[in-house]
Design an enzyme around this catalytic site. Structure first.
Site, mmCIF file in Angstrom:
data_model
loop_
_atom_site.group_PDB
_atom_site.id
_atom_site.type_symbol
_atom_site.label_atom_id
_atom_site.label_comp_id
_atom_site.label_asym_id
_atom_site.label_seq_id
_atom_site.Cartn_x
_atom_site.Cartn_y
_atom_site.Cartn_z
ATOM 1 N N LYS A 117 0.808 -1.214 0.000
ATOM 2 C CA LYS A 117 0.000 0.000 0.000
ATOM 3 C C LYS A 117 0.845 1.269 0.000
ATOM 4 O O LYS A 117 0.468 2.282 -0.597
ATOM 5 C CB LYS A 117 -0.962 -0.015 1.185
ATOM 6 C CG LYS A 117 -2.024 -1.104 1.090
ATOM 7 C CD LYS A 117 -2.989 -1.027 2.243
ATOM 8 C CE LYS A 117 -4.085 -2.079 2.138
ATOM 9 N NZ LYS A 117 -3.563 -3.444 2.191
ATOM 10 N N LYS A 159 -2.031 1.735 9.173
ATOM 11 C CA LYS A 159 -2.387 0.654 8.253
ATOM 12 C C LYS A 159 -1.163 -0.182 7.906
ATOM 13 O O LYS A 159 -0.059 0.349 7.733
ATOM 14 C CB LYS A 159 -3.000 1.236 6.973
ATOM 15 C CG LYS A 159 -4.191 2.146 7.220
ATOM 16 C CD LYS A 159 -4.760 2.725 5.953
ATOM 17 C CE LYS A 159 -5.583 1.736 5.194
ATOM 18 N NZ LYS A 159 -6.291 2.351 4.049
ATOM 19 N N GLU A 201 -2.487 7.400 7.592
ATOM 20 C CA GLU A 201 -3.336 8.231 6.756
ATOM 21 C C GLU A 201 -4.300 9.013 7.639
ATOM 22 O O GLU A 201 -4.721 8.529 8.696
ATOM 23 C CB GLU A 201 -4.189 7.384 5.802
ATOM 24 C CG GLU A 201 -3.453 6.812 4.634
ATOM 25 C CD GLU A 201 -4.388 6.023 3.721
ATOM 26 O OE1 GLU A 201 -3.941 5.648 2.635
ATOM 27 O OE2 GLU A 201 -5.549 5.771 4.109
ATOM 28 N N LYS A 202 -4.661 10.190 7.189
ATOM 29 C CA LYS A 202 -5.710 10.959 7.845
ATOM 30 C C LYS A 202 -7.022 10.200 7.745
ATOM 31 O O LYS A 202 -7.372 9.666 6.690
ATOM 32 C CB LYS A 202 -5.839 12.315 7.149
ATOM 33 C CG LYS A 202 -7.020 13.157 7.593
ATOM 34 C CD LYS A 202 -6.843 13.721 8.976
ATOM 35 C CE LYS A 202 -7.993 14.672 9.333
ATOM 36 N NZ LYS A 202 -7.895 15.122 10.740
ATOM 37 N N ASN A 291 -6.524 -3.360 -5.874
ATOM 38 C CA ASN A 291 -6.640 -4.817 -5.824
ATOM 39 C C ASN A 291 -6.248 -5.355 -7.196
ATOM 40 O O ASN A 291 -6.903 -5.054 -8.199
ATOM 41 C CB ASN A 291 -8.049 -5.253 -5.472
ATOM 42 C CG ASN A 291 -8.433 -4.868 -4.054
ATOM 43 O OD1 ASN A 291 -9.522 -4.401 -3.800
ATOM 44 N ND2 ASN A 291 -7.517 -5.047 -3.112
ATOM 45 N N ARG A 293 -6.586 -8.039 -8.926
ATOM 46 C CA ARG A 293 -7.316 -9.278 -9.194
ATOM 47 C C ARG A 293 -8.749 -8.927 -9.552
ATOM 48 O O ARG A 293 -9.154 -7.769 -9.459
ATOM 49 C CB ARG A 293 -7.306 -10.173 -7.953
ATOM 50 C CG ARG A 293 -7.810 -9.424 -6.706
ATOM 51 C CD ARG A 293 -8.045 -10.293 -5.518
ATOM 52 N NE ARG A 293 -8.251 -9.533 -4.300
ATOM 53 C CZ ARG A 293 -9.379 -8.935 -3.941
ATOM 54 N NH1 ARG A 293 -10.429 -8.991 -4.743
ATOM 55 N NH2 ARG A 293 -9.477 -8.286 -2.800
ATOM 56 N N VAL A 296 -14.917 -9.743 -5.736
ATOM 57 C CA VAL A 296 -16.192 -10.389 -5.446
ATOM 58 C C VAL A 296 -17.344 -9.622 -6.098
ATOM 59 O O VAL A 296 -18.285 -10.207 -6.633
ATOM 60 C CB VAL A 296 -16.426 -10.483 -3.921
ATOM 61 C CG1 VAL A 296 -17.768 -11.131 -3.615
ATOM 62 C CG2 VAL A 296 -15.298 -11.262 -3.250
#
Length: 461
Positions: A117, A159, A201-202, A291, A293, A296
């Site tokens: 990320k 994160k 991150e904020k 992502n 890929r 869903v």
């Protein structure tokens, strides 16, 4: 088309979805499976099926050597990873290519870069894509990081750089909390992903989660518009819509073009999704992650554009250029997807594997059901509880909500509880129908409306 036989390295409803797309292209399929999935519908319908290990995913669906051996033994020339499991594992993508096979997805280097990320954020900044204020890379100096929180202001999100599924995320409201929570987030990330790198991150209050579906062939990139996934429980999506009803046309165009610019900047190949936070208060959007890929929730995008994303992904994976120009991709109407899980929403979403003793699926115009069910099927307790997705389309959002209610009324899965009562209860909520939701809306709603879910469960019974 460079693919003649496709091995599907996944299970459940996405394995069936890939299998059907491949067959529509005239490609034979090989379904790998664990010992627990011998009776899975994807196994029954595949051209070939190969058992690759016992029930635990680590000894079957995550066993790279076993998957490659199955590909070799079956004569498959390509592997599709679906979502979850090894779908965003750069080492797996590299190993597939090293074995002389086609990996239906981006290169290992791209997965590695965009899956981190912090690196993805740096790529976004380089491409001119707006990002949430935060650290410019992985945090190595906690004192400097704490000083940065004073600049961007609390609350902040801590994160995991290599995270996913909500793991390795903490929210700090004060400097004191940051000093306590940052090491916790790093330790959880190290345990879950083998990488303790974190960034900050904020935190944007009342943000919406909006994402853009893209497809690239390594040179060109097109988008298939946006979808919104703001209804989440424990950072897991449960309800998705396309397009986002919160965006005006100008914002939508800017959002989609930013996604294309970022994907082009990394020479992206395959299907991918760029995820953003949208601030209702200011109309600003911020890139958060990619992502690498298929997702869903891809059916809602297919419903509003009329294009088969899996088929295009397989074509591109086989070396073909994109079959679509941007002008070929138009959106029409509104689609909603709800995730049907083998969980009891009236009992704290307890997983509930069991035997499907009876089954009735909804039908009719604008209704689609991607699923893995048949009468007599025993749901194994070893994997994710997702059974399928109920998807509806209509000309307007209001009409789509009404159609979803009709479809849920027709749906019947006997033998085990599902999350269907949750969606029936949500349909009665005025705030949801007025689209006044955000990523923090659902969890408090669940705490105060549990009785409505229980009532819907009793009605279904």
């Amino acid at each position: 088309m460079g693919i003649t036989k496709l091995l599907i390295a996944n299970r459940g409803e996405i394995a069936l979805r890939i299998q059907r797309a491949a067959r529509d292209l005239g490609i034979k399929t090989v379904q790998v499976h664990s010992e627990a999935d011998t009776e899975m519908l994807a196994v029954k319908l595949a051209d070939e099926a190969i058992c690759i290990g016992p029930a635990p995913a680590a000894k079957s669906y995550l066993d790279i050597d076993a998957i490659l051996k199955a590909a070799h033994d079956s004569g498959a020339d390509a592997i599709h990873p679906g979502y979850g499991f090894l779908s965003e594992n750069a080492e797996f993508a590299d190993a597939v290519v090293a074995a002389g096979l086609i990996f239906v997805g981006p290169s290992g280097d791209t997965i590695r870069m965009m899956g981190d990320k912090a690196a993805a954020r740096a790529s976004a900044l380089a491409a001119g894509v707006p990002t949430v204020p935060g650290s410019e890379g992985i945090i190595t100096d906690m004192a400097a990081a704490e000083a940065l929180t004073g600049q961007i202001g609390f609350p902040v999100m801590i994160k995991a750089a290599a995270g996913g599924g909500g793991r390795g995320i903490r929210v700090a409201e004060t400097a004191e909390e940051f000093r306590t929570l940052a090491p916790q987030a790093s330790a959880e990330a190290k345990a879950a992903f083998g990488d303790g790198g974190i960034y900050i991150e904020k935190l944007i209050a009342r943000a919406r989660h909006v994402e853009v579906q893209i497809m690239g062939d390594g040179q060109d990139v097109v988008h298939f518009f946006d979808r919104e996934c703001s209804l989440q429980r424990r950072r897991q999506k449960v309800w998705e819509e396309a397009p986002s009803a919160a965006l005006d046309d100008t914002t939508r165009e800017a959002l989609c073009q930013s996604a294309v610019a970022l994907a082009k900047s990394v020479n992206y190949r395959g299907a991918g999704t760029l995820e953003y936070l949208y601030d209702d208060a200011t109309g600003a959007f911020y890139f958060i992650e990619m992502n690498t890929r298929i997702q869903v929730e891809h059916p809602v995008t297919e419903m509003i554009t009329g294009h088969d994303l899996l088929a295009e992904m397989i074509r591109v994976g086989g070396g073909a250029p994109l079959s679509l120009r941007q002008s070929d991709i138009q959106r029409r109407g509104h689609a909603i997807e709800v995730r049907l899980n083998a969980e009891d929403p009236a009992n704290n979403f307890m997983p509930f594997p069991g035997v499907v003793s009876g089954l009735r699926l909804p039908d009719g115009p604008g209704v689609r059901m991607d699923h893995m069910l048949y009468q007599g099927y025993a749901i194994p307790p070893f994997y994710d509880s997702l059974l399928g997705k109920l998807v509806v389309w209509a000309d307007t959002r209001e009409a789509a909500l009404t159609r979803l209610g009709r479809a849920l009324g027709e749906l019947q899965v006997d033998g085990l509880p599902t999350t269907a009562p949750l969606f029936s209860a949500l349909l009665g909520d005025a705030e949801l129908r007025a689209n006044r939701v955000h990523t923090k809306w659902l969890e408090p709603w669940l705490e105060t409306h549990a009785h409505l879910i229980a009532q819907e469960k009793d009605k279904a019974a």
